[in-house]
Design an enzyme around this catalytic site. Structure first.
Site, short mmCIF file in Angstrom:
data_model
loop_
_atom_site.label_atom_id
_atom_site.label_comp_id
_atom_site.label_asym_id
_atom_site.label_seq_id
_atom_site.Cartn_x
_atom_site.Cartn_y
_atom_site.Cartn_z
N LYS A 1 0.83 -1.21 0.00
CA LYS A 1 0.00 0.00 0.00
C LYS A 1 0.86 1.26 0.00
O LYS A 1 0.58 2.21 -0.72
CB LYS A 1 -0.93 0.02 1.22
N ARG B 1 -11.63 1.76 9.39
CA ARG B 1 -11.36 0.35 9.67
C ARG B 1 -12.63 -0.44 9.94
O ARG B 1 -12.62 -1.67 9.95
CB ARG B 1 -10.43 0.21 10.89
N ARG C 1 11.88 -10.42 4.35
CA ARG C 1 12.43 -9.09 4.08
C ARG C 1 13.31 -8.58 5.22
O ARG C 1 13.13 -8.92 6.38
CB ARG C 1 11.28 -8.09 3.80
N ARG D 1 12.64 -6.65 11.11
CA ARG D 1 11.64 -6.31 12.12
C ARG D 1 11.30 -7.56 12.92
O ARG D 1 11.18 -8.65 12.38
CB ARG D 1 10.37 -5.77 11.46
N ARG E 1 -1.55 -11.67 11.60
CA ARG E 1 -1.96 -10.34 11.11
C ARG E 1 -2.90 -10.48 9.91
O ARG E 1 -3.85 -9.71 9.78
CB ARG E 1 -0.73 -9.52 10.71
#
Length: 229
Positions: free
Chosen positions: A22, A97, A136, A170, A181
């Site tokens: 996004k 949301r 990543r 992360r 998630r």
């Protein structure tokens, strides 16, 4: 009759789970069409820093460690929409949301003679997304992004961009966390998908391909919205 460029701001919502791209696509749309991405966090921080009435209300709540109410977020957004830099339109990220927030947003925009022109859902394949996010990592010095499978530094351990030798990941970029998630995203977003689909403003775009192909699909959608017959 030839198409003319619309003078009314174009308002978009980008829907998609973490890692769907996004942010990348929003930046490309900003450059291509002069739109401005507005995330909930940036809105609140900006309002607090500016000391606006809604910002002061948000600061009181945030300083108390509490969640900012929908009413305050909408008040902050209402103030921000008057900014001259939003003349061409916005890309909303992280809000709404819930269906209740979506309805309140529609009411707010209608009072300004505006609306949500398109809710664009970036569709992903969950297992492929888990592999994408879990692999990543970034350069600790400059933030350049890399991936175990798709983009490794030309020289192992050295950033192509700045020559940095330290890479970081992360803590929440692991398969279990990403899967959780994704499940939460699908559960929370399903009502929004139905809401905007019922209003004829939902468009689905595959987010599993090449970035430039996805960008071209989005450009075609937004390009039509910026024209009036």
């Amino acid at each position: 009759m030839m198409a003319e460029t619309t003078t009314r701001p174009v308002n978009l919502i980008l829907l998609g789970p973490p890692g769907a791209g996004k942010g990348t696509q929003a930046r490309m749309l900003e450059e291509a069409f002069g739109l401005v991405q507005l995330s909930t966090g940036d809105l609140l921080r900006g309002a607090v820093a500016s000391g606006t009435p809604a910002g002061l209300a948000a600061k009181t709540v945030m300083d108390a460690g509490e969640l900012v109410s929908d009413e305050i977020v909408l008040a902050v957004l209402k103030e921000r929409l008057d900014g001259p830099d939003l003349a061409k339109g916005t890309i909303l990220d992280g809000f709404p949301r819930t269906e209740a927030q979506a309805r309140a947003l529609d009411t707010l925009l209608a009072a300004k003679g505006q609306k949500i022109d398109a809710a664009i859902s970036l569709k992903v394949e969950d297992e492929a997304m888990i592999a994408r996010v879990a692999g990543r990592y970034t350069c600790a010095a400059c933030g350049e992004g890399y991936h175990d499978d798709f983009k490794q530094p030309r020289e192992e351990g050295m950033c192509d961009k700045c020559g940095g030798m330290e890479m970081k990941r992360r803590a929440d970029d692991n398969a279990e966390t990403v899967r959780t998630r994704l499940q939460a995203y699908h559960a929370q977003t399903a009502p929004l998908i139905e809401y905007y689909n019922a209003r004829g403003t939902l468009t689905e775009v595959s987010a599993m391909g090449d970035i430039t192909v996805i960008a071209a699909d989005l450009d075609a959608i937004v390009g039509k919205l910026t024209q009036v017959s």
